[in-house]
Design a protein around this motif. Structure first.
Motif, short mmCIF file in Angstrom:
data_model
loop_
_atom_site.label_atom_id
_atom_site.label_comp_id
_atom_site.label_asym_id
_atom_site.label_seq_id
_atom_site.Cartn_x
_atom_site.Cartn_y
_atom_site.Cartn_z
N GLY A 26 -21.72 -59.85 47.76
CA GLY A 26 -22.59 -59.11 46.86
C GLY A 26 -23.97 -59.73 46.74
O GLY A 26 -24.98 -59.04 46.62
N GLY A 29 -26.02 -58.96 50.02
CA GLY A 29 -26.32 -57.57 50.31
C GLY A 29 -25.20 -56.76 50.93
O GLY A 29 -25.40 -55.60 51.26
N GLY A 31 -22.38 -54.24 51.15
CA GLY A 31 -22.11 -53.10 50.30
C GLY A 31 -23.35 -52.26 50.06
O GLY A 31 -23.26 -51.17 49.51
N LYS A 32 -24.49 -52.74 50.47
CA LYS A 32 -25.74 -52.01 50.30
C LYS A 32 -26.52 -51.97 51.61
O LYS A 32 -27.74 -51.98 51.61
CB LYS A 32 -26.59 -52.65 49.21
CG LYS A 32 -25.94 -52.62 47.85
CD LYS A 32 -26.80 -53.29 46.82
CE LYS A 32 -26.09 -53.30 45.48
NZ LYS A 32 -26.84 -53.99 44.46
N LEU A 33 -25.81 -51.98 52.72
CA LEU A 33 -26.44 -51.98 54.03
C LEU A 33 -26.77 -50.55 54.46
O LEU A 33 -26.12 -49.60 54.03
CB LEU A 33 -25.52 -52.64 55.06
CG LEU A 33 -25.20 -54.10 54.83
CD1 LEU A 33 -24.15 -54.56 55.82
CD2 LEU A 33 -26.45 -54.94 54.98
N ASP A 36 -24.05 -47.51 55.03
CA ASP A 36 -23.02 -47.35 54.01
C ASP A 36 -23.23 -46.00 53.33
O ASP A 36 -24.36 -45.63 52.99
CB ASP A 36 -23.10 -48.47 52.97
CG ASP A 36 -22.68 -49.82 53.52
OD1 ASP A 36 -22.04 -49.84 54.60
OD2 ASP A 36 -22.97 -50.83 52.89
N PHE A 38 -23.15 -43.39 50.42
CA PHE A 38 -23.18 -43.32 48.96
C PHE A 38 -23.65 -41.93 48.56
O PHE A 38 -24.76 -41.53 48.87
CB PHE A 38 -24.14 -44.39 48.39
CG PHE A 38 -24.19 -44.40 46.89
CD1 PHE A 38 -23.18 -44.98 46.16
CD2 PHE A 38 -25.24 -43.81 46.21
CE1 PHE A 38 -23.22 -45.00 44.78
CE2 PHE A 38 -25.29 -43.82 44.83
CZ PHE A 38 -24.28 -44.42 44.12
N LYS A 40 -23.87 -39.26 45.23
CA LYS A 40 -23.73 -39.09 43.79
C LYS A 40 -24.17 -37.68 43.43
O LYS A 40 -25.33 -37.30 43.64
CB LYS A 40 -24.57 -40.12 43.04
CG LYS A 40 -24.36 -40.09 41.55
CD LYS A 40 -25.06 -41.24 40.86
CE LYS A 40 -24.74 -41.20 39.39
NZ LYS A 40 -25.35 -42.30 38.68
N THR A 45 -19.08 -39.71 42.02
CA THR A 45 -19.69 -40.74 42.86
C THR A 45 -18.72 -41.11 43.96
O THR A 45 -17.55 -41.40 43.70
CB THR A 45 -20.03 -41.99 42.03
OG1 THR A 45 -20.89 -41.61 40.96
CG2 THR A 45 -20.72 -43.03 42.88
N PHE A 47 -18.44 -43.65 47.36
CA PHE A 47 -19.05 -44.78 48.07
C PHE A 47 -18.09 -45.25 49.14
O PHE A 47 -16.92 -45.54 48.87
CB PHE A 47 -19.35 -45.92 47.09
CG PHE A 47 -19.92 -47.14 47.76
CD1 PHE A 47 -21.16 -47.10 48.35
CD2 PHE A 47 -19.20 -48.31 47.80
CE1 PHE A 47 -21.69 -48.22 48.97
CE2 PHE A 47 -19.71 -49.44 48.41
CZ PHE A 47 -20.96 -49.38 49.00
N PRO A 49 -18.35 -48.07 52.19
CA PRO A 49 -19.17 -49.08 52.88
C PRO A 49 -18.74 -49.27 54.34
O PRO A 49 -18.15 -50.28 54.71
CB PRO A 49 -18.93 -50.33 52.06
CG PRO A 49 -17.55 -50.16 51.54
CD PRO A 49 -17.40 -48.68 51.29
N SER A 52 -20.60 -52.25 56.16
CA SER A 52 -20.14 -53.52 55.56
C SER A 52 -18.71 -53.82 56.01
O SER A 52 -18.38 -54.97 56.31
CB SER A 52 -20.20 -53.44 54.04
OG SER A 52 -21.53 -53.30 53.61
#
Length: 69
Positions: A26, A29, A31-33, A36, A38, A40, A45, A47, A49, A52
């Motif tokens: 975390g 980074g 999980g936020k690559l 990924d 996402f 909403k 929501t 998500f 990954p 990741s």
């Protein structure tokens, strides 16, 4: 009984390492690559990954192959 104790210790060590990877991931980074997924919409929501997961899989494969040899 001794065999079961060794299995429990091994499971505990694996869970500990997995927890450390999650905590450190975390911060760097994971999980936020880019790549990924996402989504909403309203109160929904989703998500996933995917990138990741691929990176973690690659790293674990390399580590496990080192221990295998």
């Amino acid at each position: 009984m001794e065999y079961m104790g060794k299995i429990m210790i091994t499971i505990g060590v694996v869970l500990l390492m997995f927890g450390i990877v999650i905590l450190l991931g975390g911060k760097i980074g994971l999980g936020k690559l880019p790549g990924d997924i996402f989504v909403k919409k309203g109160n929904l929501t989703f998500f996933f990954p995917i990138v990741s997961s691929l990176i973690i899989s690659l790293i674990l494969t390399l580590i496990l192959n080192l221990f295998k040899k």
